[in-house]
Design an enzyme around this catalytic site. Structure first.
Site: not given
Ligand code: AMP
Length: 217
Positions: A17, A92, A132, A165, A176
Site C-alpha cells: 500500500k 481499517r 522491510r 519498524r 497484525r
Molecule cells: P500501518 O503503518 O498502516 O501499518 O499502521 C501502523 C499501526 O497504526 C497499525 O498497526 C495500527 O495500530 C495503527 N493504525 C493505522 N491506521 C489505522 C486505522 N485506520 N485504524 C486503526 N488503527 C490504525
C-alpha cells in the site's frame, strides 16, 4: 472547478500500500494520507494522540475508531485536500468506512471514489515484512532482499539511516495479520457490496502493479 478524487488503497500490512500510494499520490498531485504515518509522527512528537496510540500499535492492534476518525477528519479538512486525497491504511474497520462515507456525502458529494484492494498471500506478507526497512529521513521503503540498499543500512535515495519498524517484529506481524483478517477484510466486502471495489494481484513487482493501478483510474 476540478472534481475532487478520493482514492483508497486497501490491503494487508506489507501488501504494498505504502509503495503504491506514494507513487500514485505524486502522479496525481494529491496528498498521500497514511494513518499509520500520522500516528508515528504523533508518537515522535509525543502528542496526546501519539501517546494514546502507542500501546495499540506496539501490540499490533488497531487504535480505537474515535481516535483515528478525529485525527483523520482534521487532516482531510486541510486546504491541500480540496482537490482530493489518497488514503493508505484507512479505513481499517467497517465503522471507519461508514464514517468516511458519511463525510463524503456531506462534504464532497461529487467526489470520484476509487477503492483498490491489493491481494497478497499471508506467506508473502510475512516474508516481505521480515525484510522491510524504512528510511528515518525520507520514509522510503526498502527490503533487504527484494530491493537491497546499495550501501548496507543506508537509504538509496537520501543516504538516511534505514530502520526496522518495532511492529514489524515477527510476533507482532502475526497479530497484525490476525487483526487484518478479522477487522479489515470486512471492509473489502463492504466496498465490494457497494460495487466500487477493484482488486489487484499484489504479488507482482511494484512497477507492474502500479501500471495496472494507474490504468484503472
Ligand atoms: P500501518 O503503518 O498502516 O501499518 O499502521 C501502523 C499501526 O497504526 C497499525 O498497526 C495500527 O495500530 C495503527 N493504525 C493505522 N491506521 C489505522 C486505522 N485506520 N485504524 C486503526 N488503527 C490504525
Amino acid at each position: 472547478m476540478i472534481m475532487a478524487i478520493v482514492i483508497i488503497i486497501l490491503g494487508a500490512p506489507g501488501a504494498g500500500k505504502g509503495t503504491q500510494a506514494t507513487q500514485l499520490a505524486a502522479v496525481r498531485a494529491i496528498p498521500h494520507i497514511s494513518t499509520g504515518d500520522l500516528f508515528r509522527e504523533n508518537l515522535k512528537s509525543a502528542t496526546p494522540i501519539g501517546i494514546k496510540a502507542k500501546e495499540f500499535m506496539d501490540a499490533g492492534r488497531l487504535v480505537p475508531d474515535e481516535i483515528v476518525l478525529d485525527m483523520l477528519s482534521e487532516r482531510v479538512a486541510l486546504d491541500d485536500c480540496r482537490d482530493g486525497y489518497l488514503l493508505d491504511g484507512f479505513p481499517r474497520t467497517v465503522p471507519q468506512a461508514e464514517a468516511l462515507d458519511a463525510r463524503l456525502a456531506r462534504a464532497e458529494p461529487a467526489a470520484q471514489l476509487h477503492v483498490f484492494n491489493l491481494e497478497v498471500s499471508d506467506e508473502t506478507i510475512v516474508q516481505r515484512i521480515a525484510g522491510r526497512r524504512i528510511c528515518k529521513s525520507c520514509g522510503k521503503i526498502q527490503h533487504v532482499v527484494l530491493s537491497p540498499p546499495q550501501v548496507a543500512g543506508k537509504c538509496d535515495d537520501c543516504g538516511g539511516e534505514l530502520y526496522q519498524r518495532k511492529d514489524d517484529a515477527p510476533e507482532v506481524v502475526e497479530q497484525r495479520l490476525r487483526v487484518y483478517h478479522e477487522q479489515t477484510e470486512p471492509v473489502v466486502a463492504y466496498y465490494e457490496n457497494k460495487g466500487v471495489l477493484k482488486s489487484l494481484d499484489g504479488e507482482r513487482d511494484p512497477e507492474t502493479v502500479f501500471a495496472q493501478l494507474e490504468g484503472l483510474i
